[in-house]
Design an enzyme around this catalytic site. Structure first.
Site, short mmCIF file in Angstrom:
data_model
loop_
_atom_site.label_atom_id
_atom_site.label_comp_id
_atom_site.label_asym_id
_atom_site.label_seq_id
_atom_site.Cartn_x
_atom_site.Cartn_y
_atom_site.Cartn_z
N GLU A 38 0.80 -1.22 0.00
CA GLU A 38 0.00 0.00 0.00
C GLU A 38 0.83 1.26 0.00
OE1 GLU A 38 -4.19 -0.84 2.23
OE2 GLU A 38 -2.62 0.27 3.24
N CYS A 66 2.95 8.00 2.18
CA CYS A 66 3.53 6.92 2.97
C CYS A 66 3.74 5.72 2.04
CB CYS A 66 2.55 6.58 4.09
SG CYS A 66 3.05 5.19 5.10
N CYS A 108 7.18 -8.47 6.29
CA CYS A 108 8.33 -7.96 7.04
C CYS A 108 8.87 -9.09 7.90
CB CYS A 108 7.93 -6.79 7.93
SG CYS A 108 9.32 -6.08 8.84
N CYS A 158 7.40 -7.64 14.72
CA CYS A 158 6.97 -6.93 15.93
C CYS A 158 5.60 -7.43 16.37
CB CYS A 158 6.91 -5.43 15.67
SG CYS A 158 8.51 -4.76 15.20
#
Ligand code: SAH
Ligand code: SF4
Length: 369
Positions: free
Chosen positions: A92, A105, A112, A116
């Site tokens: 995105e 952005c 990833c 996290c």
């Protein structure tokens, strides 16, 4: 041979490519301006380029955007595009208009690998790095699409933040040419302070970025101590807080601004107590010149975590402000289009939900003097 996507080259890269085609290097500047400043994708349009060069380019290269899977426009003007990057992966980009700027952005990876706990992209795992062309394509598309819809030839995007999907500093070699294209006067001409790389703390790559392309730096801190940060950001086990803060201080002497932004995702009763705010003050005060950006957590079911209440966010911010640390709380943007993303199917829906957090823009609640 596959056509080369010229969006992946920074200007020196494009010059080297032109030389490879047997052309003078300076032709690259004209070509680069056509692509990035005028948004051209058809070599025939590039009227001041020699016909012979246009022919060579047609045979070897192209300027290829990413296919758009969907576009959502919020009532507040935020626009979110979902791009197809092949093999069921989607990334995105989000445009956030504000009075005095337009921020885009951008994503750096499909998925990833950092993992996290509070991040839905992290929960999904890593799919692949984006190429430089795919990173720049998000800006190229958004800028020229917005100019058309606003019926302007003026620049629309004034700021870029690498805060989409993925860890940009784990895709360093592809990131840097994209950043250089953003900064180049013949490209997007953005100043270094208007381009921000956000990282979970890949220490050696912070040092390399300092040498190669020191744009503004945001560091995702999220915890004041190593035991807690180990749990939230697993990369902390490799690069603990003290090493990360040292790298931030080294970065500062080349940085375009005299502070580092620390992002801190507010998780109810995990990292949001007043005592933890005091720990954060002890960690940072007079140690690193910084601003803190508190991000209310965007919940997703698999996380088992909840967003801090506004009262807790305010109390936490108050401790930092009392200690004269400049603190901002991100306000929500484009909430109405998050819901619309639920209409997308399967894999794509997952990845979209991972990026609800991107439709947020910083707003200052208080500043210390
Ligand atoms: N990988 C980079 C950049 C992308 S994430 C990084 O971690 O910095 C951009 C920001 O969104 C980071 O500060 C990240 O911690 C935060 N974030 C991730 N998941 C979130 C969520 N569910 N709610 C709020 N912020 C989140
Ligand atoms: Fe990766 Fe950033 Fe999400 Fe962590 S917060 S998993 S580093 S995208």
């Amino acid at each position: 041979m596959d056509a080369v996507n010229l969006l992946g080259f920074d200007l020196p890269g494009l010059a080297a490519y032109c030389e490879q085609l047997g052309e003078k290097k300076f032709r690259a500047t004209q070509l680069f301006r056509w692509i990035h400043q005028k948004g051209a994708s058809d070599f025939e349009q590039m009227s001041d380029l020699a016909k012979s060069l246009r022919e060579k380019l047609k045979g070897n290269a192209h300027i290829a955007a990413l296919p758009v899977i969907s576009e959502h426009v919020s009532t507040d003007g935020t626009i979110k595009w979902l791009f197809d990057v092949g093999n069921g992966d989607a990334v995105e980009a989000v445009f956030i208009p504000e009075d005095d700027r337009g921020t885009l952005c951008i994503s750096s990876q499909a998925g990833c690998a950092v993992g996290c706990r509070f991040c839905s992209t992290g929960h999904q795992g890593f799919s692949r790095n984006l190429g430089a062309a795919e990173i720049t394509a998000q800006l190229w598309f958004a800028e020229h699409n917005l100019r058309k819809r606003l019926n302007t030839t003026e620049r629309v995007i004034s700021n870029v933040v690498m805060m989409g999907m993925g860890e940009p500093l784990q895709n360093y070699d592809q990131l840097v040419p994209a950043l250089k294209t953003m900064l180049d006067d013949h490209g997007y001409g953005l100043s270094r302070r208007r381009v921000t790389v956000s990282t979970s703390g890949v220490v050696p790559m912070i040092d390399r970025l300092r040498e190669d392309c020191p744009v503004a730096l945001a560091v995702s801190l999220h915890a004041p101590t190593d035991p807690l940060r180990d749990q939230l950001v697993p990369l902390n086990k490799k690069y603990p807080i003290a090493e990360l803060l040292d790298a931030c201080n080294r970065y500062l002497d080349k940085a375009p601004r005299d502070f580092i932004t620390f992002e801190y995702c507010m998780l109810q009763e995990v990292n949001d107590s007043p005592e933890q705010a005091h720990e954060l003050v002890r960690l940072l005060k007079n140690k690193v010149n910084c601003k803190i950006n508190l991000i209310p957590f965007n919940p997703f079911p698999a996380s088992g975590l909840t967003r801090s209440t506004n009262a807790r966010v305010q109390a936490f911010a108050e401790v930092l402000i009392q200690a004269a640390i400049v603190t901002t709380v991100r306000k929500t943007r484009g909430d109405d289009i998050d819901a619309a993303c639920g209409q997308l199917a399967g894999e794509v829906q997952d990845r979209t939900r991972a990026h609800i957090r991107m439709v947020r823009a910083p707003v200052t609640v208080a500043k210390s003097s």
